[in-house]
Motif scaffolding. Structure first.
Motif, mmCIF file in Angstrom:
data_model
loop_
_atom_site.group_PDB
_atom_site.id
_atom_site.type_symbol
_atom_site.label_atom_id
_atom_site.label_comp_id
_atom_site.label_asym_id
_atom_site.label_seq_id
_atom_site.Cartn_x
_atom_site.Cartn_y
_atom_site.Cartn_z
ATOM 1 N N GLY A 280 0.805 -1.211 0.000
ATOM 2 C CA GLY A 280 0.000 0.000 0.000
ATOM 3 C C GLY A 280 0.847 1.274 0.000
ATOM 4 N N ARG A 284 -0.530 4.814 -1.305
ATOM 5 C CA ARG A 284 -0.553 5.942 -0.393
ATOM 6 C C ARG A 284 0.212 7.132 -0.959
ATOM 7 N NH1 ARG A 284 1.834 6.314 5.839
ATOM 8 N NH2 ARG A 284 2.538 8.436 5.598
ATOM 9 N N VAL A 287 -2.026 8.693 -3.595
ATOM 10 C CA VAL A 287 -3.204 9.389 -3.068
ATOM 11 C C VAL A 287 -2.791 10.606 -2.218
ATOM 12 C CG1 VAL A 287 -5.307 9.087 -1.683
ATOM 13 C CG2 VAL A 287 -4.631 7.329 -3.293
ATOM 14 N N ARG A 297 -7.041 5.001 -10.398
ATOM 15 C CA ARG A 297 -8.293 4.290 -10.173
ATOM 16 C C ARG A 297 -8.266 3.494 -8.870
ATOM 17 N NH1 ARG A 297 -11.687 3.698 -14.226
ATOM 18 N NH2 ARG A 297 -12.230 1.533 -13.763
ATOM 19 N N GLY A 299 -6.268 -0.086 -6.718
ATOM 20 C CA GLY A 299 -5.368 -1.213 -6.903
ATOM 21 C C GLY A 299 -5.565 -2.310 -5.893
ATOM 22 N N TRP A 300 -4.599 -3.197 -5.834
ATOM 23 C CA TRP A 300 -4.645 -4.370 -4.955
ATOM 24 C C TRP A 300 -3.431 -4.416 -4.048
ATOM 25 C CZ3 TRP A 300 -6.272 -4.025 -9.830
ATOM 26 C CH2 TRP A 300 -7.528 -4.543 -10.162
ATOM 27 N N GLU B 275 -9.693 0.063 1.131
ATOM 28 C CA GLU B 275 -9.467 1.476 1.396
ATOM 29 C C GLU B 275 -9.889 2.338 0.224
ATOM 30 O OE1 GLU B 275 -5.612 2.384 3.251
ATOM 31 O OE2 GLU B 275 -5.052 0.319 2.796
ATOM 32 N N THR B 278 -7.950 6.585 2.068
ATOM 33 C CA THR B 278 -6.622 6.380 2.629
ATOM 34 C C THR B 278 -5.653 5.819 1.578
ATOM 35 O OG1 THR B 278 -7.545 4.345 3.531
ATOM 36 C CG2 THR B 278 -7.230 6.165 5.061
ATOM 37 N N GLY B 279 -6.192 5.214 0.532
ATOM 38 C CA GLY B 279 -5.390 4.840 -0.641
ATOM 39 C C GLY B 279 -4.179 3.967 -0.360
ATOM 40 N N GLY B 280 -4.234 3.101 0.634
ATOM 41 C CA GLY B 280 -3.101 2.228 0.907
ATOM 42 C C GLY B 280 -2.399 2.562 2.222
ATOM 43 N N TRP B 300 -7.706 -4.140 -0.968
ATOM 44 C CA TRP B 300 -8.029 -3.383 -2.163
ATOM 45 C C TRP B 300 -7.870 -1.884 -1.907
ATOM 46 C CZ3 TRP B 300 -10.263 -7.727 -0.532
ATOM 47 C CH2 TRP B 300 -10.491 -8.746 -1.455
ATOM 48 N N ILE B 301 -7.436 -1.179 -2.943
ATOM 49 C CA ILE B 301 -7.495 0.276 -2.920
ATOM 50 C C ILE B 301 -8.542 0.639 -3.970
ATOM 51 C CG2 ILE B 301 -6.240 2.429 -3.271
ATOM 52 C CD1 ILE B 301 -3.631 0.804 -2.675
ATOM 53 N N VAL B 302 -9.762 0.913 -3.513
ATOM 54 C CA VAL B 302 -10.860 1.151 -4.463
ATOM 55 C C VAL B 302 -11.149 2.648 -4.482
ATOM 56 C CG1 VAL B 302 -11.897 -1.121 -4.495
ATOM 57 C CG2 VAL B 302 -12.403 0.409 -2.599
ATOM 58 N N TYR B 303 -10.248 3.373 -5.178
ATOM 59 C CA TYR B 303 -10.320 4.826 -5.164
ATOM 60 C C TYR B 303 -11.456 5.300 -6.072
ATOM 61 C CZ TYR B 303 -8.043 9.266 -4.090
ATOM 62 O OH TYR B 303 -7.756 10.511 -3.613
ATOM 63 N N ALA B 304 -11.545 4.727 -7.253
ATOM 64 C CA ALA B 304 -12.650 5.057 -8.173
ATOM 65 C C ALA B 304 -13.896 4.276 -7.752
ATOM 66 C CB ALA B 304 -12.253 4.694 -9.606
ATOM 67 N N GLU B 306 -16.192 3.070 -9.517
ATOM 68 C CA GLU B 306 -16.398 1.913 -10.392
ATOM 69 C C GLU B 306 -15.685 0.680 -9.832
ATOM 70 O OE1 GLU B 306 -14.744 2.316 -14.306
ATOM 71 O OE2 GLU B 306 -15.044 0.150 -14.604
ATOM 72 N N LEU B 307 -14.517 0.895 -9.221
ATOM 73 C CA LEU B 307 -13.791 -0.248 -8.651
ATOM 74 C C LEU B 307 -14.459 -0.754 -7.382
ATOM 75 C CD1 LEU B 307 -9.965 0.344 -9.213
ATOM 76 C CD2 LEU B 307 -11.657 -0.693 -10.714
ATOM 77 N N LEU B 311 -14.899 -4.515 -8.071
ATOM 78 C CA LEU B 311 -13.995 -5.409 -7.330
ATOM 79 C C LEU B 311 -14.569 -5.885 -6.000
ATOM 80 C CD1 LEU B 311 -10.588 -3.580 -7.892
ATOM 81 C CD2 LEU B 311 -11.690 -5.293 -9.336
#
Lengths: 438, 438
Positions: A280, A284, A287, A297, A299-300, B275, B278-280, B300-304, B306-307, B311
Motif C-alpha cells: 500500500g 498511499r 493518493v 483508479r 489497486g490491490w 481502502e 486512505t489509498g493504501g 483493495w485500494i478502491v479509489y474510483a 467503479e472499482l 472489485l
C-alpha cells in the motif's frame, strides 16, 4: 545580516520532542533576508540560557528564542534575559501584560502561577500574545535585537508575524532566495558531477546537494537585492533541471507521484497498482497528491500468494516455479491489474522487504513491472532491484522506483541507464551483477 | 557527564530540512547516562563548524556531530575537524576507508568525488559505514571525545550503535532511564487527567505527556543508579498503562498495527482491508510490522467508485443513493472484502480526505467499518468520524482509528466510549453532533 535561533527546553535536549519551531523560523527569517548562521538548543537552565543569548547576539542583527515562557518553575527565559539585560536588577511587572492575562481568563480564576508570566526585565518590552497566556519579550543585547516567543507552534508563528517580522532590520530590500530541485534514480556523486562548475563555492549563487530517502536535492541560494536574487536563483535552478534530465522530477514541494500524475492527467490516462511487499506504500504515495482521483483508479494489496492468484489471476504454477518474487510474477501481476482494474497503465511490485531473506531470495530483491493497455504480460517492462537498508527503506525505494519507471515511460526515456539499485541479471548464470549506481 | 550534539548543513539552518537526527541522538545519549546540555546547528561553513566543535568540547565528555561528510564540495566537516585537531596540516588518506569504498562500489566505477570521503585529519580515526559511502570520524578535542557521523538517519543510527555507543564514557552505572507509553483514541487533557498525581513534578520519577499525530505519549524519566532507575521507571510506566486502558496500545516502539496484529496472530485470525480515501495508508501501516504476513492477507485500494462496484460488489444503487462516503457503502466494502479476500476480519475505510468537500460531504468525514466472518454486511460495526487537519492528517487518523477499532473489538471493548474525532448522528435529523473529545 546574520541571525540566530535559540530553542529552550528540557524536552528538546532530551529528545522527547522534535523541534519544529526552529525549521519554521529559519525559513521565515531567510525569506526576509536574514541568514540563520546558528541554531542552538539549551535545557531549562538559567545560566545556560543567559550565556546562549550573549554568545548568539555577538555579530548578529537578531536572535529569536522560543520556549521557557510558561507559568511553571522550570520556565526561566524571563530570568535569564534579566541576567543579560539588567544584571542584578529584579524583574518588573508589566501592567499591560497583567491586563491581557486578566482578559484571557475573563470570569475564570487565574492560577497564581500565570501572574509570573507578566514579569519582564526592566529594559525589555512585553509582546501581546493573542492566542495564549505567555506574553513574548523584545529588547536588545548590544546592537542585536532579541525576541523571546512562547514554544507552542501556533502561538510562536502568530507572534512572529505580528511582532517580529515588522521589526526586523531590512537591508535595502535584500533577500535570500532559496530554490530546490529534486531527482531520483542516480546517486549524489553522479548528480553532483553533472552539475560541475555550478557547485563551485564562492560564486554569487551557492549550490549544494543533499540526499534524503534516495532523493537527491540541489539547494540553490542567492543573496542580494530581492528581484535580482530571485532571477539568479531561478536561472540556476533551471540549469540544474536541464543537467539532471531525465531523472529530475521537479522543484520545491514536487513529488515523484505528483510529477507522474500530472503527465498522466495531461494525456487523459489512468493508472492502477498491484503491490505485494510495499503493502500500500505506492498507493498511499499516489493518493497523497490532491486530485489523484483524476488519474488513479485504485489497486490491490496482494500480500498473500493466494490473493495474487485469486484476485489478479497469477498462475499458481508460475509462483511454484519462479517464486512470488520473480520477474514473471511481477509481469503477470501488472497484466492482471490492468485487465481487472481497467486503466491505461499498471504498476506492479513484488519483493522481499526483509529483515530476513525469503527462501533463496535475499532481502532487498524487488521486481517492478509496468504494463500498458494493448500489451501482453510478456511485453510489460520489468526491472530488477537490489535495495539495501531496512524494511522501510526497501519498500520506500521500491515505490519510488516504480513511480520513476512510470515517469520515464511517459517521457519516452524508459531505457536511459540503470536506475539506482537496479541489478541486471548476468544472462548465462542468472547471477546478480550490480550495474546501477548507488 | 554532559554531552552536546552538532548538526551541520545549509539545508538545516535554512529550514529546508527538519533535523530528526538531533532528537534521536539526544534520546540515545540520555539512555546511556549522558545529558545533552546543548544542541547546535551550523551551516556548511568551515570556520563556523570548527568553532562549534571547539566551543562544544569545552567541559563536556562527548560531542556527536552529523552531516557534512558527503562527497561534494559543500561537505566540510572533515576539513573543519582538521583545522581543530591538526591546524595547518593537510588531511591524510585513510587506506582502510578507500578499501571500504571500493568494496561498496564493487565492479561499478567509483565517482572521483567519493575518494574525498576517505580523507581524515591525521589524529582522527575513520569509522566504517556499513550502509553508505561516508565513513565517520572519531577523535578528541582536549578531554572531550568527538564523533562525526553521516547525516542520513539510517546511516547515522547504525554508526552510533556500532561505534559511538560502545566508546561512550560511563559514570559508574548512572543512567537516565526513559520509558514511553502510548495511547490512541482520547485527547491529551483527558489522558493527563487519568494520570492524576503521577504527573506532579518534584518526585524521583518525572512524567510528562506529549501528543504527536493523535497519539498521546507519557514520557517517564528516572535518573540514578541504573538498576534502581530502571525499576522505578518500569513501575510508573506500568501504572500509566493500567490507567490508560483500553486505549493504551503499548510502550516504546509499539504501533497500533503491531498491537492489533499480535492479538490476531495469537488467535490465529487473519485480516483483509478495503481502502478508498486512505489509498493504501492502512495497508502500509500494517505491512510496516515485520511478520505481518502471518495475519494480513492483503486488500483493495478502491479509489474510483467503479472499482468499489466491480472489485468489491458494492451496489451501484447504494452509492447513487447515499454517496460513496456513507455508512452503507463502508459496510458493503468491508463485507465484500471479507467475502473475496477470505480472511476472518475486514476493515474498510471511505471518506473525504480533502482539501475541499465532495458534494455535500465535508472534508474530514470518514466512515470505518469492521466486518467479521459469519456476520452480514448490516451487522458490521461502523463508526463515523469528523477529522480536522489537512489531507495527510485526515488519512492518518482514519487509518489509526481503523486499527484501534480492530484492537478494541479483539479486546471485547468495542463500544467503550466515543473515540477521538468520532461523531454520532443525532437519531432523528441525521445531523452531526460531535460527542467524541478532540
Amino acid at each position: 545580516m546574520d541571525g540566530a535561533i535559540l530553542s529552550i527546553g528540557d524536552e528538546l535536549v532530551l529528545g522527547q520532542t522534535a523541534d519544529t519551531n526552529a525549521a519554521w523560523l529559519s525559513a521565515a527569517l531567510a525569506e526576509r533576508g536574514i541568514l540563520v548562521t546558528e541554531r542552538r538548543t539549551v535545557p531549562d537552565d538559567r545560566a545556560r540560557i543567559a550565556a546562549a543569548f550573549e554568545e548568539l547576539a555577538h555579530g548578529r542583527v537578531v536572535v529569536v528564542a522560543t520556549g521557557g515562557l510558561g507559568p511553571t518553575a522550570d520556565d526561566l527565559t524571563r530570568d535569564a534575559l534579566g541576567d543579560v539585560t539588567a544584571p542584578g536588577a529584579p524583574l518588573v511587572t508589566d501592567e499591560d501584560a497583567v491586563a491581557a492575562l486578566r482578559r484571557w481568563f475573563r470570569g475564570r480564576t487565574m492560577p497564581a502561577g500565570n501572574l509570573a508570566q507578566a514579569q519582564r526585565p526592566a529594559p525589555m518590552r512585553a509582546l501581546v500574545n493573542p492566542v495564549g497566556t505567555a506574553p513574548g519579550l523584545a529588547g536588545a543585547v548590544g546592537a542585536c535585537a532579541i525576541f523571546a516567543l512562547p514554544g507552542p507552534p501556533a502561538e510562536m508563528e502568530r507572534m512572529f508575524l505580528d511582532h517580529v517580522a515588522p521589526a526586523l532590520p531590512r537591508d535595502g530590500g535584500a533577500a535570500i532566495v532559496a530554490e530546490s530541485v529534486h531527482l531520483y534514480g542516480i546517486g549524489e556523486s553522479h548528480a553532483a558531477e553533472r552539475l560541475g562548475s555550478i557547485m563551485d563555492r564562492g560564486g554569487e549563487v551557492r549550490v549544494g546537494t543533499t540526499v534524503s530517502g534516495g532523493i537527491v536535492t540541489a539547494r540553490v541560494l542567492a543573496r542580494g537585492a530581492a528581484e535580482a536574487a530571485r532571477r539568479q536563483a531561478a536561472a540556476v535552478a533551471e540549469e540544474v533541471e536541464r543537467r539532471w534530465q531525465p531523472w529530475c522530477f521537479g522543484r520545491g514541494n514536487a513529488t515523484l507521484a505528483g510529477a507522474a500524475g500530472a503527465m498522466l492527467e495531461a494525456r487523459g490516462a489512468t493508472l492502477v497498482t498491484a503491490e505485494s511487499c510495499t503493502g500500500g506504500w505506492l498507493g498511499r504515495a499516489i493518493v497523497d497528491v490532491p486530485g489523484a482521483s483524476r488519474w488513479y483508479r485504485g489497486g490491490w494489496i496482494v500480500y498473500a500468494n493466494e490473493l495474487k492468484e485469486r484476485l489478479l489471476g497469477v498462475d499458481a504454477a508460475l509462483i511454484a516455479r519462479h517464486g512470488a518474487v520473480s520477474e514473471p510474477v511481477a509481469r503477470e501481476m501488472a497484466a492482471g491489474a490492468l485487465e481487472r482494474g481497467g486503466g491505461d497503465l499498471a504498476l506492479a511490485i513484488t519483493g522481499v522487504a526483509g529483515p530476513g531473506p525469503e527462501g533463496t531470495k535475499p532481502a532487498g530483491l524487488v521486481y517492478v513491472a509496468l504494463a500498458r493497455r494493448g500489451g501482453s504480460a510478456s511485453s510489460a517492462e520489468c526491472r530488477r532491484f537490489g535495495f539495501r537498508g531496512d524494511r522501510g527503506a526497501v519498500r520506500d525505494r521500491a515505490a519510488k522506483s516504480a513511480l520513476q519507471m512510470l515517469r520515464l515511460h511517459l517521457l519516452g526515456a524508459g531505457s536511459a541507464e540503470p536506475m539506482i539499485g537496479e541489478t541486471i541479471a548476468a544472462a548465462a548464470q542468472g547471477g546478480e551483477s550490480a550495474r546501477g549506481g548507488r
